[in-house]
Structure formats: structure tokens, C-alpha cells
Design a protein around this motif. Structure first.
Motif, PDB file in Angstrom:
ATOM      1  N   GLN A  30      -4.688   4.332  -0.784  1.00  0.00           N
ATOM      2  CA  GLN A  30      -5.027   3.909  -2.134  1.00  0.00           C
ATOM      3  C   GLN A  30      -6.419   4.374  -2.550  1.00  0.00           C
ATOM      4  OE1 GLN A  30      -4.150  -0.271  -2.957  1.00  0.00           O
ATOM      5  NE2 GLN A  30      -2.750  -0.292  -1.221  1.00  0.00           N
ATOM      6  N   ALA A  31      -7.340   4.429  -1.579  1.00  0.00           N
ATOM      7  CA  ALA A  31      -8.721   4.797  -1.901  1.00  0.00           C
ATOM      8  C   ALA A  31      -8.914   6.304  -2.024  1.00  0.00           C
ATOM      9  CB  ALA A  31      -9.671   4.246  -0.833  1.00  0.00           C
ATOM     10  N   GLY A  32      -7.987   7.085  -1.430  1.00  0.00           N
ATOM     11  CA  GLY A  32      -8.124   8.529  -1.476  1.00  0.00           C
ATOM     12  C   GLY A  32      -8.673   9.124  -0.197  1.00  0.00           C
ATOM     13  N   GLY A  33      -8.472   8.416   0.921  1.00  0.00           N
ATOM     14  CA  GLY A  33      -8.914   8.943   2.203  1.00  0.00           C
ATOM     15  C   GLY A  33      -9.833   7.995   2.951  1.00  0.00           C
ATOM     16  N   ALA A  34     -10.042   8.310   4.234  1.00  0.00           N
ATOM     17  CA  ALA A  34     -10.855   7.450   5.096  1.00  0.00           C
ATOM     18  C   ALA A  34     -12.298   7.360   4.614  1.00  0.00           C
ATOM     19  CB  ALA A  34     -10.811   7.974   6.534  1.00  0.00           C
ATOM     20  N   GLU A  35     -12.889   8.498   4.251  1.00  0.00           N
ATOM     21  CA  GLU A  35     -14.283   8.495   3.819  1.00  0.00           C
ATOM     22  C   GLU A  35     -14.461   7.698   2.533  1.00  0.00           C
ATOM     23  OE1 GLU A  35     -16.042  12.320   3.574  1.00  0.00           O
ATOM     24  OE2 GLU A  35     -15.701  12.810   5.691  1.00  0.00           O
ATOM     25  N   ALA A  36     -13.501   7.819   1.636  1.00  0.00           N
ATOM     26  CA  ALA A  36     -13.584   7.082   0.371  1.00  0.00           C
ATOM     27  C   ALA A  36     -13.500   5.576   0.627  1.00  0.00           C
ATOM     28  CB  ALA A  36     -12.464   7.515  -0.571  1.00  0.00           C
ATOM     29  N   LEU A  37     -12.631   5.165   1.549  1.00  0.00           N
ATOM     30  CA  LEU A  37     -12.509   3.747   1.876  1.00  0.00           C
ATOM     31  C   LEU A  37     -13.801   3.238   2.515  1.00  0.00           C
ATOM     32  CD1 LEU A  37     -10.812   1.166   2.081  1.00  0.00           C
ATOM     33  CD2 LEU A  37     -10.043   1.980   4.334  1.00  0.00           C
ATOM     34  N   GLU A  38     -14.345   4.000   3.452  1.00  0.00           N
ATOM     35  CA  GLU A  38     -15.584   3.593   4.111  1.00  0.00           C
ATOM     36  C   GLU A  38     -16.733   3.479   3.108  1.00  0.00           C
ATOM     37  OE1 GLU A  38     -16.135   6.523   7.113  1.00  0.00           O
ATOM     38  OE2 GLU A  38     -14.598   5.686   8.448  1.00  0.00           O
ATOM     39  N   SER A  39     -16.785   4.412   2.179  1.00  0.00           N
ATOM     40  CA  SER A  39     -17.826   4.378   1.159  1.00  0.00           C
ATOM     41  C   SER A  39     -17.690   3.145   0.270  1.00  0.00           C
ATOM     42  CB  SER A  39     -17.764   5.649   0.296  1.00  0.00           C
ATOM     43  OG  SER A  39     -18.724   5.598  -0.739  1.00  0.00           O
ATOM     44  N   THR A  40     -16.462   2.832  -0.104  1.00  0.00           N
ATOM     45  CA  THR A  40     -16.221   1.663  -0.953  1.00  0.00           C
ATOM     46  C   THR A  40     -16.622   0.381  -0.242  1.00  0.00           C
ATOM     47  OG1 THR A  40     -14.396   2.718  -2.132  1.00  0.00           O
ATOM     48  CG2 THR A  40     -14.451   0.312  -2.152  1.00  0.00           C
TER      49      THR A  40
END
Length: 216
Positions: free
Chosen positions: A118-128
Motif C-alpha cells: 500500500q505504501a509503495g515499497g519497503a523504503e516508503a513504509l519505513e519512511s512513513t
């Protein structure tokens, strides 16, 4: 993702109250302890290490010095908030254990995979999670496991994480754990499962924190 976001908010949203750091001396009977939970110390060193993890992740994510300073300003109560989270994590663990609730690594990974998609990838989720909830990448899996615990505990109780029945379970667990904070960081209110600054009314923000962080 609405329910997951609301649950994600749960434990971290509960620690949004900011106030000046108290200057009272620590508890001499527990030297070096930021808190004692169920007879086990959370040391000042452990607390500082956790805060440093967050600051390091923030600095890496925002290399521009001015933006980093802004990030620090937005999280000025980070030390107290982090201690609140560390204690509340243990309270949730106890409440879940008392209710017979468990979470498997497979369930945690499944939740993470869904959120990453949903976030657009692992890095995007971690950043959020870092920007919104102050969870550094290395703590993300632990945070997701706690959020699943909260969800499953609420289901076991026939309620959800915004309802009084859920928080009553946390209150009961909190009392069993006999939480004792170093006065430097305030006091612990068993009824609300929350850290309280001396002389500062505790304002409940959990149910209205639509977009707050995970249970952390």
C-alpha cells in the motif's frame, strides 16, 4: 488501511502530550533506572540508546541540516515519549499474555507485506513510520507485532482499540506490572496506562488521532 492506521496510532498516539522535562532527581532506590516495570528496570542508558536510534534515522532520512533541526523541534518531547512507548509496550504484552493472545512472525510479516504494498515499497513504509510515528526502520517489525497484538486483544475482548473495554484491559495489566517511573520523567497513571507530567492534566488523544502511528 483505515483500521491498521488507527491501530498503528494506538500506542504511539497515546504519547503525544508534550511538556518541559522535569528536573527532579531520580529514584535513589533504583539508580540508573528510567522506569521499573514488573521489577525489571528500563535503564536510562537503554532509553538514551532508543532515542539515539530515532535521531540517527531522522538525520539519515533528512540530510539537510535545517530540515533536521525542524524534525528535532517537532519531536522535542522525544525522550519522554519514547519512555512512554517502552513502558506501554510492556503493558500491552502483559494484557495480551493474560488474554492468551499471541502473534507469530508469519503474521507480522504478512502485515508488513500488505503495508509495503500500500505504501509503495519497503523504503516508503519505513519512511512513513519514521516521519509520522518516530519508529526507526530497525524497530518496524517489533512495532507491527505490537499493533497486531493490540488488534487481536481487542478482538478477543469483543471490542476495538478505541473502546473503553480495551483500555480497561491495559489498565488492569498496568496495575499488575506496578510501573514506577523515575520522577525526572513524570509518573505513571495505571487507570489511563499513560505517563503523566507532574502538575499537568493528562489529555486523552487516542480516539481522535486519525492517522497517528501504530501501537508502538
Amino acid at each position: 488501511m483505515h483500521r491498521r492506521r488507527r491501530t498503528a496510532l494506538l500506542l504511539t498516539a497515546a504519547l503525544t502530550a508534550a511538556a518541559p522535562l522535569l528536573t527532579a532527581c531520580g529514584n535513589d532506590a533504583r539508580p540508573g533506572a528510567a522506569a521499573v516495570v514488573d521489577g525489571q528496570r528500563i535503564t536510562v542508558s537503554q532509553l538514551e540508546n532508543r532515542v539515539n536510534e530515532i535521531r540517527a534515522a531522522q538525520q539519515e532520512a533528512v540530510p539537510d541540516e535545517a530540515q533536521y533541526e525542524q524534525a528535532i523541534a517537532r519531536t522535542g518531547s522525544l525522550t519522554r515519549d519514547t519512555l512512554h512507548s517502552m513502558v506501554l509496550d510492556r503493558v500491552l504484552e502483559r494484557a495480551a499474555r493474560d488474554a492468551g493472545v499471541t502473534v507469530t512472525p508469519k503474521e507480522t510479516q504478512g502485515m508488513r507485506s500488505g503495508l509495503e504494498e500500500q505504501a509503495g515499497g519497503a523504503e516508503a513504509l519505513e519512511s512513513t513510520w519514521l516521519q509520522q510515528y518516530g519508529i526507526p526502520p530497525e524497530r518496524l517489525d517489533d512495532n507491527l507485532r505490537l499493533q497486531l497484538q493490540a488488534q487481536k486483544l481487542a478482538q478477543r475482548l469483543g471490542t476495538d482499540t478505541s473502546r473503553p473495554e480495551f483500555w480497561q484491559a491495559l489498565s488492569e495489566a498496568s496495575k499488575k506490572l506496578d510501573v514506577d517511573l523515575n520522577p525526572r520523567y513524570g509518573t505513571w497513571d495505571d487507570e489511563k496506562s499513560s505517563r503523566v507530567d507532574a502538575g499537568t492534566p493528562w489529555v486523552r488523544e487516542v480516539t481522535g488521532a486519525a492517522g497517528a502511528q501504530p501501537v508502538a
